[in-house]
Every structure is written in structure tokens, then in C-alpha cells.
Design a protein around this motif. Structure first.
Motif, PDB file in Angstrom:
ATOM      1  N   GLY A 196       0.795  -1.210   0.000  1.00  0.00           N
ATOM      2  CA  GLY A 196       0.000   0.000   0.000  1.00  0.00           C
ATOM      3  C   GLY A 196       0.835   1.271   0.000  1.00  0.00           C
ATOM      4  O   GLY A 196       0.290   2.377   0.098  1.00  0.00           O
ATOM      5  N   TYR A 197       2.158   1.137  -0.133  1.00  0.00           N
ATOM      6  CA  TYR A 197       3.050   2.301  -0.107  1.00  0.00           C
ATOM      7  C   TYR A 197       3.077   2.984  -1.471  1.00  0.00           C
ATOM      8  O   TYR A 197       2.969   2.336  -2.511  1.00  0.00           O
ATOM      9  CB  TYR A 197       4.470   1.855   0.263  1.00  0.00           C
ATOM     10  N   SER A 198       3.241   4.318  -1.451  1.00  0.00           N
ATOM     11  CA  SER A 198       3.410   5.098  -2.675  1.00  0.00           C
ATOM     12  C   SER A 198       4.632   5.991  -2.543  1.00  0.00           C
ATOM     13  O   SER A 198       4.806   6.650  -1.509  1.00  0.00           O
ATOM     14  CB  SER A 198       2.182   5.981  -2.943  1.00  0.00           C
ATOM     15  N   LEU A 199       5.473   5.994  -3.570  1.00  0.00           N
ATOM     16  CA  LEU A 199       6.591   6.926  -3.571  1.00  0.00           C
ATOM     17  C   LEU A 199       6.066   8.355  -3.629  1.00  0.00           C
ATOM     18  O   LEU A 199       5.124   8.643  -4.366  1.00  0.00           O
ATOM     19  CB  LEU A 199       7.516   6.684  -4.767  1.00  0.00           C
ATOM     20  N   SER A 200       6.681   9.237  -2.876  1.00  0.00           N
ATOM     21  CA  SER A 200       6.318  10.653  -2.921  1.00  0.00           C
ATOM     22  C   SER A 200       6.901  11.284  -4.176  1.00  0.00           C
ATOM     23  O   SER A 200       7.780  10.717  -4.835  1.00  0.00           O
ATOM     24  CB  SER A 200       6.856  11.373  -1.685  1.00  0.00           C
ATOM     25  N   ASP A 201       6.438  12.483  -4.509  1.00  0.00           N
ATOM     26  CA  ASP A 201       6.999  13.197  -5.653  1.00  0.00           C
ATOM     27  C   ASP A 201       8.487  13.445  -5.461  1.00  0.00           C
ATOM     28  O   ASP A 201       9.270  13.372  -6.418  1.00  0.00           O
ATOM     29  CB  ASP A 201       6.274  14.528  -5.850  1.00  0.00           C
ATOM     30  N   GLU A 202       8.898  13.711  -4.222  1.00  0.00           N
ATOM     31  CA  GLU A 202      10.314  13.942  -3.941  1.00  0.00           C
ATOM     32  C   GLU A 202      11.132  12.673  -4.136  1.00  0.00           C
ATOM     33  O   GLU A 202      12.261  12.714  -4.656  1.00  0.00           O
ATOM     34  CB  GLU A 202      10.480  14.470  -2.512  1.00  0.00           C
ATOM     35  N   GLU A 203      10.567  11.535  -3.740  1.00  0.00           N
ATOM     36  CA  GLU A 203      11.269  10.257  -3.939  1.00  0.00           C
ATOM     37  C   GLU A 203      11.387   9.935  -5.425  1.00  0.00           C
ATOM     38  O   GLU A 203      12.427   9.441  -5.877  1.00  0.00           O
ATOM     39  CB  GLU A 203      10.552   9.151  -3.163  1.00  0.00           C
ATOM     40  N   TRP A 204      10.330  10.226  -6.191  1.00  0.00           N
ATOM     41  CA  TRP A 204      10.413  10.035  -7.636  1.00  0.00           C
ATOM     42  C   TRP A 204      11.471  10.942  -8.254  1.00  0.00           C
ATOM     43  O   TRP A 204      12.194  10.540  -9.173  1.00  0.00           O
ATOM     44  CB  TRP A 204       9.058  10.297  -8.294  1.00  0.00           C
ATOM     45  N   ASP A 205      11.576  12.171  -7.761  1.00  0.00           N
ATOM     46  CA  ASP A 205      12.614  13.092  -8.251  1.00  0.00           C
ATOM     47  C   ASP A 205      13.996  12.471  -8.100  1.00  0.00           C
ATOM     48  O   ASP A 205      14.830  12.535  -9.013  1.00  0.00           O
ATOM     49  CB  ASP A 205      12.573  14.414  -7.479  1.00  0.00           C
ATOM     50  N   GLU A 206      14.223  11.852  -6.939  1.00  0.00           N
ATOM     51  CA  GLU A 206      15.537  11.251  -6.688  1.00  0.00           C
ATOM     52  C   GLU A 206      15.784  10.063  -7.617  1.00  0.00           C
ATOM     53  O   GLU A 206      16.899   9.876  -8.109  1.00  0.00           O
ATOM     54  CB  GLU A 206      15.632  10.823  -5.221  1.00  0.00           C
ATOM     55  N   VAL A 207      14.753   9.261  -7.839  1.00  0.00           N
ATOM     56  CA  VAL A 207      14.892   8.106  -8.736  1.00  0.00           C
ATOM     57  C   VAL A 207      15.238   8.571 -10.149  1.00  0.00           C
ATOM     58  O   VAL A 207      16.193   8.083 -10.770  1.00  0.00           O
ATOM     59  CB  VAL A 207      13.598   7.266  -8.752  1.00  0.00           C
ATOM     60  N   ILE A 208      14.457   9.511 -10.677  1.00  0.00           N
ATOM     61  CA  ILE A 208      14.654   9.951 -12.063  1.00  0.00           C
ATOM     62  C   ILE A 208      15.982  10.678 -12.229  1.00  0.00           C
ATOM     63  O   ILE A 208      16.708  10.454 -13.217  1.00  0.00           O
ATOM     64  CB  ILE A 208      13.488  10.850 -12.506  1.00  0.00           C
ATOM     65  N   THR A 209      16.328  11.531 -11.272  1.00  0.00           N
ATOM     66  CA  THR A 209      17.613  12.243 -11.356  1.00  0.00           C
ATOM     67  C   THR A 209      18.772  11.259 -11.386  1.00  0.00           C
ATOM     68  O   THR A 209      19.718  11.404 -12.184  1.00  0.00           O
ATOM     69  CB  THR A 209      17.768  13.201 -10.157  1.00  0.00           C
ATOM     70  N   PHE A 210      18.689  10.244 -10.547  1.00  0.00           N
ATOM     71  CA  PHE A 210      19.777   9.254 -10.497  1.00  0.00           C
ATOM     72  C   PHE A 210      19.857   8.454 -11.795  1.00  0.00           C
ATOM     73  O   PHE A 210      20.955   8.231 -12.329  1.00  0.00           O
ATOM     74  CB  PHE A 210      19.551   8.318  -9.307  1.00  0.00           C
ATOM     75  N   LEU A 211      18.718   8.010 -12.320  1.00  0.00           N
ATOM     76  CA  LEU A 211      18.735   7.238 -13.562  1.00  0.00           C
ATOM     77  C   LEU A 211      19.253   8.082 -14.730  1.00  0.00           C
ATOM     78  O   LEU A 211      19.955   7.566 -15.611  1.00  0.00           O
ATOM     79  CB  LEU A 211      17.337   6.688 -13.868  1.00  0.00           C
ATOM     80  N   LYS A 212      18.931   9.353 -14.731  1.00  0.00           N
ATOM     81  CA  LYS A 212      19.472  10.243 -15.770  1.00  0.00           C
ATOM     82  C   LYS A 212      20.993  10.356 -15.654  1.00  0.00           C
ATOM     83  O   LYS A 212      21.700  10.398 -16.674  1.00  0.00           O
ATOM     84  CB  LYS A 212      18.827  11.624 -15.668  1.00  0.00           C
ATOM     85  N   GLU A 213      21.486  10.384 -14.436  1.00  0.00           N
ATOM     86  CA  GLU A 213      22.943  10.428 -14.241  1.00  0.00           C
ATOM     87  C   GLU A 213      23.590   9.158 -14.791  1.00  0.00           C
ATOM     88  O   GLU A 213      24.636   9.216 -15.449  1.00  0.00           O
ATOM     89  CB  GLU A 213      23.270  10.576 -12.745  1.00  0.00           C
ATOM     90  N   LYS A 214      22.976   8.019 -14.543  1.00  0.00           N
ATOM     91  CA  LYS A 214      23.525   6.750 -15.048  1.00  0.00           C
ATOM     92  C   LYS A 214      23.471   6.712 -16.575  1.00  0.00           C
ATOM     93  O   LYS A 214      24.320   6.083 -17.221  1.00  0.00           O
ATOM     94  CB  LYS A 214      22.732   5.569 -14.478  1.00  0.00           C
ATOM     95  N   ALA A 215      22.472   7.382 -17.138  1.00  0.00           N
ATOM     96  CA  ALA A 215      22.311   7.386 -18.595  1.00  0.00           C
ATOM     97  C   ALA A 215      23.335   8.288 -19.288  1.00  0.00           C
ATOM     98  O   ALA A 215      23.392   8.306 -20.525  1.00  0.00           O
ATOM     99  CB  ALA A 215      20.890   7.825 -18.956  1.00  0.00           C
TER     100      ALA A 215
END
Length: 410
Positions: A190-209
Motif C-alpha cells: 500500500g506504499y506510494s513513492l512521494s513526488d520527492e522520492e520520484w525526483d531522486e529516482v529519475i535524477t539518479f537514472l538520468k545520471e547513469k544514462a
């Protein structure tokens, strides 16, 4: 000696959730529905224990020309269906880029095709360690490397540091990697990532890319999207998938199962998001090919239902029914959370979806004790999944009290 090839030889036994649900149904037949609490399967039931089938959805089926039910759908899905999926999925938060949808049998078909098309044999799929079991099974069938990371910190927040470590480790040894995140309304927690947590995920994946030799795919399972917030607020994170690096691709798994109470109609879509038109065209060709080779085409009737629901008079009725379902589920969840606090029952924070989750390393023993009282839940190594979607509100206080009794006792 088995006749099946090694990769197709399994000794898993019956599916745990469906097996426990069968026990619950047997208890209902023996003792009566009022004497049983069935919190096993992820299907919405009314307070009398009957599966909910939205009139707005099934009236469309009743009225449909039989030729539209019996006929084949296009392999990639009806054109109008694919457009409506995209509009429905993103609402006002459609990301900037090239976007396409390919019809699949439920969200499962979308996840299956994404794993097959964007990972090669031995490549890693990085997933949180609270997950829906078929993720692993799909990887095992295709020879992909299913790897998990600790979903939560000690205070039950998304463990971004461990997530980054898992991605770093996976991408170090492979030129292809995929990350699968089931949010909002994660199954089983029942957990949902917050918008801030999504920001961290996307920023990190962009760095890896930034390493152009690496091909990174993010698969997002949003099966419980419509039950993880009011209005469109739970969709805001989709905007974060705008203007992606060319070698970072996003696939969103859309499903009609929960949002339209259409579990058995098996209709969904894989929705691809890219900054490159060429990559989207490649996505369409690959997933249409998989469709033709595996299920040929999707359920035509279900696609036509979604199309018909776009008509103003039908859409208004459906949207009100959906609000009613959300309110019913939220009310059950509120009762559960309040009762958990009163009974000092530890649970993972609930943000939405069909399930709550009780962390314990004694889950299998506790579930056996609960079954003796005709209370049916799903155990795992991490704890107990409770399908509040299937439990009438009046039964939830007893459900929580018995969970607390055995959990605190153990």
C-alpha cells in the motif's frame, strides 16, 4: 526425467494466494459468509462479500453488438483504445516526449513484454523486495536476473540509498538494466513513492544514462493508480518522465483490472515514453511482435468498453462509480489504520491500493493460527498481506484485533 525443457520445468505447486482463497471459499460454504473474513485476493468486494462489477462497464458489454465481442482486435490494439489509454493514464500530467501504447492482456502482459524486450538473458531487473511474485517468475522464465533491494528504511521510507547501490551494482556488470517500481499503491504494502522520492529516482537514472553505452529501462506498474489518491494528484509524478535521455526508456504498465473491475476481461497496455521517435517506433514493433507470438491480440470487447466509456453520458456515470469505490476503500483503510494504532499493531504506511501489510518474520505461523478462526490472509517471508479490498468495513476491527493478538504474541 521431465519432458519439458529445463527452463519450463517448475515445481512451485499451487499459487499461494489462490490456494488460500480456495480455503476461504470452502470455509464460507461450510460456516456461512458472516463467519469468515477473506482478505486473500486483490478483488474489490462489497460489504456482503460479493465481487463488484461496475454497471457502467458491464452495461456496455450487455449493449455491445456481438460482432464487436466475437471479432479479433488489431494486434497492437484498437487505435481509439490506445489513444484513450494514454489520455486516461496521464490525465493532465502527460510527459513531454514521444508516447505510444500497445494493448496487452492486463498489466501482466505489459510487464512481461517489457522484461522480454528490454533485457537480454542474464541482464538484471532491479526490484524492491516487497513485490508481486510474478515479477520474479517472468524473469525466471526468460532467464533474466531478478535482483531485489531493501524497499524501506527503518522508518518505512523509500530507501533511495540502497536503490542507488543496487542500480550501480547491476549496471557495472551489464550494458542493459531495468528497474521495476510498483507505485502508487504498492502490492503488497500500500506504499506510494512521494513526488520527492520520484525526483531522486529519475535524477539518479538520468545520471547513469550519461554513459551512452548503457541502456536503462524503467518499468512502472500502476495497477492501483485509481485507488491511491483523489482526482489526479497521484498522477503528478508522470510529468517527471519528460525529456528523457535517449538511452533511458520508460514503460508504464496500464491495467483495466482494478480501475474498471475487469479482472477477467484481461485488458491493459504497455505505454512507452521516450525522447526519440525512432525508439518509440522500435517499441511498437517489438511489443506488437510479442503480442502476435504470445496471445495474438487482446480482448476486443474490453477495448470497446473503454472506447464506449469515453462517451459523455457513460463517462460521467463511470467516474461517479469510481469515486464511490475510492471512498469505500478509503473508509475501510481508515478503520484499519485507526484500529492498528489502538491495538499497537505495526504496519507499513498505507497510501492507497488494495492491500495493507503487517511486517513480521512469523507470518506463516500467524496465518495458520488465523485460519483456525476462519480469517484468511497471505503470508510471505516479509510479513502478512491483508486484502482490505475484499473485507467489509464492519469486519475490519476484528481482523485487526486478531492480527495484533497473534503478531504481538509471537
Amino acid at each position: 526425467m521431465p519432458m519439458t525443457i529445463k527452463r519450463a520445468t517448475w515445481n512451485n505447486g499451487p499459487d499461494l494466494a489462490f490456494d488460500i482463497n480456495n480455503k476461504a471459499n470452502a470455509a464460507i460454504e461450510k460456516y456461512g459468509r458472516e463467519a469468515v473474513i477473506n482478505a486473500a485476493l486483490g478483488t474489490l468486494l462489497d460489504d456482503k462479500g460479493k465481487i463488484i462489477a461496475l454497471p457502467s462497464v458491464y452495461d456496455r458489454l450487455d449493449e455491445m453488438d456481438r460482432s464487436h465481442i466475437a471479432s479479433y482486435a488489431p494486434i497492437e490494439g484498437e487505435k481509439d483504445y490506445r489513444k484513450i489509454v494514454i489520455d486516461t493514464l496521464f490525465g493532465p500530467y502527460k510527459p513531454e516526449g514521444y508516447i505510444s501504447a500497445i494493448a496487452t492482456p492486463g498489466g501482466t502482459g505489459a510487464i512481461r513484454s517489457a522484461i522480454f524486450s528490454y533485457l537480454d538473458e542474464g541482464d538484471p531487473l532491479i526490484c524492491h523486495d516487497y513485490y508481486w511474485a510474478p515479477y520474479r517468475k517472468i524473469c525466471e522464465e526468460f532467464g533474466r536476473n531478478f535482483k531485489t533491494f531493501e524497499f524501506f528504511t527503518d522508518d518505512f521510507a523509500f530507501n533511495i540509498d540502497v536503490y542507488k547501490e543496487a542500480i550501480d551494482e547491476g549496471i557495472r556488470d551489464s550494458d542493459r538494466i531495468a528497474s521495476l517500481i510498483n507505485s502508487p499503491g504498492n502490492n503488497p504494502t500500500g506504499y506510494s513513492l512521494s513526488d520527492e522520492e520520484w525526483d531522486e529516482v529519475i535524477t539518479f537514472l538520468k545520471e547513469k544514462a550519461e554513459d551512452k553505452d548503457k541502456k536503462i529501462t524503467l518499468i512502472v506498474d500502476v495497477a492501483y493508480l485509481e485507488f491511491a489518491g483523489d482526482g489526479d494528484q497521484q498522477r503528478k509524478f508522470f510529468e517527471k518522465f519528460s525529456n528523457l535521455p535517449r538511452n533511458l526508456f520508460v514503460v508504464v504498465a496500464f491495467s483495466m483490472s482494478k480501475s474498471h473491475t475487469a479482472y477477467g476481461l484481461r485488458s491493459g497496455a504497455a505505454v512507452g515514453i521516450s525522447s526519440s521517435k525512432e525508439i518509440i517506433e522500435e517499441f511498437e514493433a517489438s511489443l506488437a511482435h510479442s503480442a502476435r507470438c504470445n496471445w495474438s491480440n487482446g480482448t476486443h470487447a474490453a477495448q470497446n468498453i473503454l472506447i464506449e466509456l469515453e462517451r459523455a453520458e457513460n463517462k460521467k456515470i463511470y467516474e461517479q462509480e469510481l469515486v464511490d469505490l475510492r471512498n469505500m476503500l478509503k473508509s475501510r483503510a481508515d478503520v484499519f489504520v485507526t484500529a492498528a494504532k489502538e491495538n499497537k499493531l505495526t504496519m507499513i504506511p498505507y497510501f492507497g491500493g488494495f492491500f495493507t501489510f503487517i511486517p513480521t518474520d512469523k507470518a506463516f505461523d500467524i496465518v495458520k493460527d488465523l485460519e483456525k478462526e476462519n480469517i484468511f490472509t497471505i503470508p510471505s517471508a516479509k510479513g502478512i498481506r491483508v486484502a482490505i479490498c475484499g473485507v467489509g468495513e464492519e469486519k475490519i476491527p476484528k481482523l485487526v484485533q486478531r492480527l495484533a493478538f497473534y503478531t504481538n504474541k509471537k
